[in-house]
Write a protein that holds these residues in place. Structure first.
Motif, short mmCIF file in Angstrom:
data_model
loop_
_atom_site.label_atom_id
_atom_site.label_comp_id
_atom_site.label_asym_id
_atom_site.label_seq_id
_atom_site.Cartn_x
_atom_site.Cartn_y
_atom_site.Cartn_z
N TYR A 3 0.90 11.77 2.25
CA TYR A 3 0.37 13.00 2.82
C TYR A 3 0.63 14.09 1.78
CZ TYR A 3 -0.05 10.77 7.38
OH TYR A 3 -0.42 9.95 8.42
N GLU B 28 3.74 11.56 -7.28
CA GLU B 28 2.67 10.70 -7.80
C GLU B 28 3.01 10.21 -9.20
OE1 GLU B 28 -2.10 10.75 -8.81
OE2 GLU B 28 -1.25 12.45 -7.74
N GLU C 18 -2.68 2.59 -7.23
CA GLU C 18 -3.51 3.19 -6.19
C GLU C 18 -2.62 3.86 -5.14
OE1 GLU C 18 -6.87 1.76 -3.03
OE2 GLU C 18 -6.69 0.68 -4.93
N ILE C 19 -2.89 5.13 -4.90
CA ILE C 19 -2.19 5.90 -3.88
C ILE C 19 -3.24 6.48 -2.96
CG2 ILE C 19 -0.70 7.87 -3.41
CD1 ILE C 19 0.40 7.53 -6.30
N GLU C 20 -3.15 6.14 -1.68
CA GLU C 20 -4.07 6.73 -0.70
C GLU C 20 -3.51 8.10 -0.35
OE1 GLU C 20 -5.45 6.25 3.91
OE2 GLU C 20 -4.92 4.43 2.83
N LYS C 21 -4.27 9.13 -0.70
CA LYS C 21 -3.82 10.50 -0.44
C LYS C 21 -4.52 11.03 0.80
CE LYS C 21 -3.19 11.43 -5.31
NZ LYS C 21 -3.68 12.20 -6.44
N ILE C 22 -3.71 11.55 1.71
CA ILE C 22 -4.24 12.18 2.91
C ILE C 22 -3.99 13.67 2.76
CG2 ILE C 22 -4.07 12.35 5.42
CD1 ILE C 22 -3.09 9.41 5.38
N LYS D 22 0.85 -1.19 0.00
CA LYS D 22 0.00 0.00 0.00
C LYS D 22 0.88 1.24 0.00
CE LYS D 22 -3.86 1.95 2.54
NZ LYS D 22 -4.82 1.71 3.62
N GLN E 161 -4.92 16.02 10.42
CA GLN E 161 -4.05 15.15 9.62
C GLN E 161 -2.64 15.72 9.54
OE1 GLN E 161 -4.70 12.21 8.86
NE2 GLN E 161 -6.89 12.01 8.61
N ILE F 284 0.83 5.30 0.71
CA ILE F 284 0.10 6.40 1.35
C ILE F 284 0.94 7.65 1.19
CG2 ILE F 284 -0.79 7.33 3.52
CD1 ILE F 284 -1.11 4.41 4.48
#
Length: 85
Positions: A7, A19, A29-33, A3, A41, A5
Motif C-alpha cells: 500500500y 521498494e 514485481e511489487i503490486e502497488k495499491i 507475492k 483502498q 503487495i
C-alpha cells in the motif's frame, strides 16, 4: 518467490526506500495499491493492518508492516528467508 503487495502513495519517500530495498533482495514485481488515488483502498488498508501510514507491506500472506519493520527484518537476516518461501 511470494507475492509482494505494498500500500503506497505517489509522494511517500519511505515507500520508495522500501521498494528499493525489496528490489535489492531480488523482488522483481511489487503490486502497488495507491491509496492516494482511491480512498476506499485507504479504508481497506486501515481495516486490514490497523495502521494509517504507508507503506504497508505484505509478503505472501504475512503483513510485514512499514519501512522500519522491513529494515528490521533485513537487519535480522530474516527478509531473504521470507522472500525465499
Amino acid at each position: 518467490m511470494p507475492k509482494v503487495i505494498m500500500y503506497t502513495t505517489n509522494f511517500c519517500p519511505y515507500c520508495k526506500m522500501a521498494e528499493n530495498l525489496l528490489r535489492s533482495k531480488g523482488v522483481e514485481e511489487i503490486e502497488k495499491i495507491r491509496i492516494d488515488l482511491d480512498p476506499d483502498q485507504r479504508s481497506e488498508m486501515m481495516n486490514k493492518t490497523g495502521r494509517r501510514t504507508v507503506p504497508q507491506i505484505y509478503i505472501g500472506d504475512r503483513h510485514v508492516g512499514g519501512y522500519d519493520d522491513l529494515t528490521q527484518l533485513d537487519r535480522k537476516g530474516e527478509l531473504v528467508a521470507l522472500l525465499a518461501t
